[in-house]
Design a protein around this motif. Sequence first.
Motif, PDB file in Angstrom:
ATOM      1  N   SER A  96      97.536  21.387 -27.231  1.00 33.04           N
ATOM      2  CA  SER A  96      98.235  20.838 -26.071  1.00 33.04           C
ATOM      3  C   SER A  96      98.977  21.921 -25.292  1.00 33.04           C
ATOM      4  O   SER A  96      98.868  23.109 -25.592  1.00 33.04           O
ATOM      5  N   VAL A 121      96.721  27.754 -19.345  1.00 31.45           N
ATOM      6  CA  VAL A 121      95.456  27.001 -19.281  1.00 31.45           C
ATOM      7  C   VAL A 121      94.355  27.935 -18.787  1.00 31.45           C
ATOM      8  O   VAL A 121      93.206  27.840 -19.190  1.00 31.45           O
ATOM      9  N   ASP A 150      96.548  16.130 -23.468  1.00 34.31           N
ATOM     10  CA  ASP A 150      96.660  16.739 -22.141  1.00 34.31           C
ATOM     11  C   ASP A 150      97.254  15.736 -21.164  1.00 34.31           C
ATOM     12  O   ASP A 150      96.670  14.696 -20.890  1.00 34.31           O
ATOM     13  N   LEU A 157      90.965  20.034 -18.625  1.00 34.29           N
ATOM     14  CA  LEU A 157      91.243  20.895 -19.764  1.00 34.29           C
ATOM     15  C   LEU A 157      90.600  20.380 -21.060  1.00 34.29           C
ATOM     16  O   LEU A 157      90.034  21.164 -21.819  1.00 34.29           O
ATOM     17  N   SER A 158      90.702  19.081 -21.296  1.00 35.10           N
ATOM     18  CA  SER A 158      90.186  18.563 -22.578  1.00 35.10           C
ATOM     19  C   SER A 158      88.681  18.773 -22.674  1.00 35.10           C
ATOM     20  O   SER A 158      88.160  19.184 -23.725  1.00 35.10           O
ATOM     21  N   ARG A 194      90.514  13.056 -27.662  1.00 34.32           N
ATOM     22  CA  ARG A 194      91.485  13.508 -26.656  1.00 34.32           C
ATOM     23  C   ARG A 194      92.415  12.378 -26.236  1.00 34.32           C
ATOM     24  O   ARG A 194      92.024  11.208 -26.202  1.00 34.32           O
ATOM     25  N   CYS A 201      94.774  11.796 -23.066  1.00 33.76           N
ATOM     26  CA  CYS A 201      95.071  12.380 -21.749  1.00 33.76           C
ATOM     27  C   CYS A 201      95.574  11.285 -20.814  1.00 33.76           C
ATOM     28  O   CYS A 201      95.710  10.131 -21.189  1.00 33.76           O
TER      29      CYS A 201
END
Lengths: 336, 342
Positions: free
Chosen positions: A224, A254, A276, A284-285, A303, A305
């Motif tokens: 994260s 990132v 995220d 990002l994930s 994930r 998010c």
Amino acid sequence: MKKMSFTQAVDDALAQAMAKDPQIIVFGEDIPLLRRELLVRFGPQRVRGTPISESAFVGAAVTAAMAGLRPVVELYMVDFLGVCLDALLNHAAKVEAFSGGKWSVPLVVRAPCGGGYGDGGQHEQSLWGWLAHIPGLTVVVPATPADAGGLFLTALQHEGPVVFLEHKLLSESWLEFLGSGGRQTVQYNVPEAGARGEVPQIWKPLPLGQAIERRPGGDVMIVSAAVGVHRALEAAESLEQQGISAGVLDLRSVSPLDTTALRAAAQNTGRLCVVDEDYEGFGLSGEVAAVVLEAGIPVQFSRVCTQSTIPYARHLEDQVLPNRERIVAAVQNMMS
Amino acid sequence: MPPDLWQLYSLMFKCRRFEEAVAKLWHDGLISGEMHLGTGEEAIVAGVVSLLQEGDALALDHRGTAALLVRGVDPVLLVRELLGYPEGLCGGRGGHMHLFSQPHLAVSSGIVGASGPAATGFGLAAQYQNPGAVAVAFFGEGAMNQGMLLESLNLAAVWQLPVIFVCKNDGWAITSTDGSMTAGDLNERARGLGVPVIEIDGRDVSDVWQAAQTALERARSGQGPTFLHARCVHFEAHFLGFQLLRMVRHPLREMPRVAVPLTHAILKKDGEPFRIRLAGLRKVLAAVWRTVRDPRRGLAHDPLWRTRRLLRADLSRLQAMENDLTREVDHIIASALVGVPS
């Protein structure tokens, strides 16, 4: 060791750098008030207010940087980059490539980001994945005061454009300015370790693209950034009580992304859970999953998010942003 | 035809009571984040919005709650939205900066300047499919430094769109006074982009109403946009809990928090020479001082007070009306707070 709040740490690192390098100037909306301590130490030539004209002042920061200044340009919120994205997308990020590597843009864009205080979906986005998508931009997302100050110094020394994101839930001063407004009647779920913590006596730059393991774990690694790191740590505590050993990896930037740490975490645990606060799709994930898959590492993946526009109502917002319960459920699901 | 001052006063009075009640909800912690009130701009809101008809559109900024009230949006739904209830106008998902009502063709945005393009698009749709209808944009003078708004003025002018651009000029863009951040003259900007200007006293509801009437007639008859420049004052400044106002209102509580780090900063060993530091300090003090001595926060600048003076001849009618409206707003708030399953 001394202690500082998150934004204090950034301002302190900035002041340390400004005292050494007269080329650093700071500007943005309401900066004379918001950065008044810098104003009284470095004067109105170096600490300036701007009109509400993001296209003009972010665009101007790009060429000011190309001409030899080291501008720190501040936005009220990363959401407002929507107004002036061109300056970053089509200019700051591309000059180095277009000039054949002969000209760079040493610019820092500093912006609060993130939600958790009930300001609605136009004022609480994270957008770091969206920015990191653009080649040529460095995107830094610290989770602690010590990292915030150190990485800010790095950003100031970097030869290319850096977007430095300060999560508002970690920033006492932003939360006070935009959230409570001096009230005692509102509560926000602030992760204490992120909002205030030990910082070095003298700031030293921290390396970009180097994640840090906040907690070791053998069964799963939760990956994260920013507030998500603290939510992940809370979840890891709960999981430990259920006999699940969950580690937490704080990415810190990132872009560049610490692909080595991600591959190692996948290799060691066989399970990754990305937490995220930015949007789930195309971000990002997904990038983390691609890094691991491209390396041919067999891994279980999940994930947690933000999947939709962030709702205004606090109780809805708390469900939409990654929280401990959702992280615990995602990890349990992988373990079962 | 002169305006009906009684009707306009009742709208302004209702807006004021409504927003005061919202302020209380905010202070009580029932509203979590920012809250931008429009107290002080009621004459502009009532003077313009009361003239809108079915099919007309409204593009609001982050300060649009009162305009929606005047436009006829269900006030209970408005309050419930501000409280984040699922029964709110937007299901609790929008909040006060993101209020939408499709039946009223009304939108809002927390992005400064965004009401310009929004009204322009509504103006295009009106010109194309509903001639005679208009679109109104509300924004502050700070937004006049935003490219998208200036681009909208130009587009509306070249396409002769039925748009009224209403600039609510209170002289402050968040913490900056307009002289320090806005060059030149706003009226000249609008004229330079081909949009006729009417400058009005935004504290005078008759003045606003007359000007809006003129602008609306122009727009409805296909003669294109108008820039209504109305000066006003915001009693609560940019938003509730505004730091500068707090420093002025509660100096003993607020000043140490500001002054201590400021003193540390000015005495730090590395930095610019003392002369330059002093120039910085002067800037900070000037912002506080401007807030302290802003003469416009006085009663004489209150659009309600100014209108009320004209109606005082019939005091019993006036008081009866005010009492009724106060009860009505109390009832709105009470109904919004109860009747909702928690």
